[in-house]
Design a protein around this motif. Sequence first.
Motif, PDB file in Angstrom:
ATOM      1  N   ALA A 164       4.739  -3.137 -54.843  1.00  0.00           N
ATOM      2  CA  ALA A 164       5.483  -4.399 -54.781  1.00  0.00           C
ATOM      3  C   ALA A 164       6.681  -4.275 -53.844  1.00  0.00           C
ATOM      4  CB  ALA A 164       5.958  -4.774 -56.188  1.00  0.00           C
ATOM      5  N   LYS A 165       7.098  -5.409 -53.272  1.00  0.00           N
ATOM      6  CA  LYS A 165       8.335  -5.431 -52.483  1.00  0.00           C
ATOM      7  C   LYS A 165       9.484  -4.931 -53.357  1.00  0.00           C
ATOM      8  CE  LYS A 165       7.768  -9.872 -51.941  1.00  0.00           C
ATOM      9  NZ  LYS A 165       7.969 -11.302 -51.611  1.00  0.00           N
ATOM     10  N   PRO A 166      10.428  -4.168 -52.908  1.00  0.00           N
ATOM     11  CA  PRO A 166      10.679  -3.810 -51.507  1.00  0.00           C
ATOM     12  C   PRO A 166       9.995  -2.512 -51.041  1.00  0.00           C
ATOM     13  CG  PRO A 166      12.507  -3.056 -52.843  1.00  0.00           C
ATOM     14  CD  PRO A 166      11.537  -3.725 -53.788  1.00  0.00           C
ATOM     15  N   ASP A 167       8.992  -2.028 -51.735  1.00  0.00           N
ATOM     16  CA  ASP A 167       8.280  -0.819 -51.286  1.00  0.00           C
ATOM     17  C   ASP A 167       7.719  -1.076 -49.878  1.00  0.00           C
ATOM     18  OD1 ASP A 167       6.206   1.149 -50.856  1.00  0.00           O
ATOM     19  OD2 ASP A 167       6.269   1.569 -53.012  1.00  0.00           O
ATOM     20  N   PRO A 168       8.026  -0.198 -48.929  1.00  0.00           N
ATOM     21  CA  PRO A 168       7.558  -0.423 -47.554  1.00  0.00           C
ATOM     22  C   PRO A 168       6.034  -0.560 -47.462  1.00  0.00           C
ATOM     23  CG  PRO A 168       8.918   1.569 -47.675  1.00  0.00           C
ATOM     24  CD  PRO A 168       8.814   1.038 -49.066  1.00  0.00           C
ATOM     25  N   ARG A 169       5.326   0.037 -48.422  1.00  0.00           N
ATOM     26  CA  ARG A 169       3.862   0.035 -48.321  1.00  0.00           C
ATOM     27  C   ARG A 169       3.271  -1.369 -48.377  1.00  0.00           C
ATOM     28  NH1 ARG A 169       2.531   4.433 -52.811  1.00  0.00           N
ATOM     29  NH2 ARG A 169       4.407   3.441 -53.681  1.00  0.00           N
ATOM     30  N   ILE A 170       3.913  -2.288 -49.102  1.00  0.00           N
ATOM     31  CA  ILE A 170       3.350  -3.647 -49.161  1.00  0.00           C
ATOM     32  C   ILE A 170       3.554  -4.362 -47.815  1.00  0.00           C
ATOM     33  CG2 ILE A 170       5.393  -4.736 -50.221  1.00  0.00           C
ATOM     34  CD1 ILE A 170       3.378  -6.511 -51.822  1.00  0.00           C
ATOM     35  N   PHE A 171       4.709  -4.095 -47.171  1.00  0.00           N
ATOM     36  CA  PHE A 171       4.942  -4.701 -45.856  1.00  0.00           C
ATOM     37  C   PHE A 171       3.981  -4.095 -44.824  1.00  0.00           C
ATOM     38  CE2 PHE A 171       9.123  -5.166 -47.999  1.00  0.00           C
ATOM     39  CZ  PHE A 171       9.198  -6.550 -47.976  1.00  0.00           C
ATOM     40  N   HIS A 172       3.746  -2.790 -44.936  1.00  0.00           N
ATOM     41  CA  HIS A 172       2.819  -2.155 -43.994  1.00  0.00           C
ATOM     42  C   HIS A 172       1.384  -2.632 -44.233  1.00  0.00           C
ATOM     43  CE1 HIS A 172       5.961   1.281 -43.431  1.00  0.00           C
ATOM     44  NE2 HIS A 172       6.272   0.175 -42.796  1.00  0.00           N
ATOM     45  N   ALA A 173       1.055  -2.909 -45.495  1.00  0.00           N
ATOM     46  CA  ALA A 173      -0.284  -3.454 -45.793  1.00  0.00           C
ATOM     47  C   ALA A 173      -0.450  -4.823 -45.128  1.00  0.00           C
ATOM     48  CB  ALA A 173      -0.480  -3.566 -47.305  1.00  0.00           C
ATOM     49  N   ALA A 174       0.641  -5.611 -45.141  1.00  0.00           N
ATOM     50  CA  ALA A 174       0.581  -6.927 -44.485  1.00  0.00           C
ATOM     51  C   ALA A 174       0.371  -6.755 -42.985  1.00  0.00           C
ATOM     52  CB  ALA A 174       1.862  -7.706 -44.760  1.00  0.00           C
ATOM     53  N   CYS A 175       1.110  -5.819 -42.376  1.00  0.00           N
ATOM     54  CA  CYS A 175       0.958  -5.569 -40.932  1.00  0.00           C
ATOM     55  C   CYS A 175      -0.469  -5.115 -40.625  1.00  0.00           C
ATOM     56  CB  CYS A 175       1.953  -4.506 -40.463  1.00  0.00           C
ATOM     57  SG  CYS A 175       3.679  -5.033 -40.611  1.00  0.00           S
TER      58      CYS A 175
END
Length: 255
Positions: A164-175
């Motif tokens: 879940a946000k703010p874990d960078p992994r969720i943002f990287h999954a979106a990218c």
Amino acid sequence: MTSAADESKSRNPAQIKAVCLDIDDTLLDSQSAARSSLRELLGTDRAWPVWERTTDRYYARFVTGQMPFDVMCVERTRAFFAAFGEDIDYAEAQSRENQRMEAMQRAWGLFDDVLDSLDWMRATGLRLAAVTNAPSAYQRKKLAAVGLADAFDAVVISGEIGVAKPDPRIFHAACDSLGLQPHEVAHVGDKLTTDARGAARAGLSGIWLNRHRIPAPRAHAEDTVPTITSLEELPELLVTEIAAPALADLVGQAR
Ligand SMILES: [Mg+2]
């Protein structure tokens, strides 16, 4: 010899090709829907501050995996009534929560600035993603209810990917879903730490949507993120502060 394109690239390292958006209180006016559900349940929303505090406490338990979403919802309702001295059992809390949830779903709606903003981004060639901390079926039902089921190139939900946000992994999954690098993607959300700073720490352009003009807490320079108070301000921010001139060229056509 350097081409004009090379020069503009060196002046503008950020080449934004996609924008991720949070869902609750960014696209959907979830707070108004929740207040309305409380009014329907109690005949008043005077207890809203208690509901908000209880939600903050219990939602964190869902996001960190300590409680399934459905159980969290019932336990939150139980804790809310307990705060006013009413001790109800799980079954009664479930019944009141069902009533509240139905009322809330009837009140789901988009903020007025959402559709024009999404249209503008589409018209400029930006790709779009939704990035949200919530259970899968609940968020997909929500997007469908407000007509956004097919509005995004990617929908990244914490309940589906396990972070879940703010874990960078969720943002990287979106990218990854967009086929882009973090520096090519911006993320906009109503939560300063969870959305904007989280995205910035993951290497995206994090943007804080501060609709209620909350005073920003002090931040170290590295935690400073651009702030907007409406999605109407997003095009200008993307063009003037973040995105590449190529995007600016398209603004006239899109507006
Ligand atoms: Mg939000």
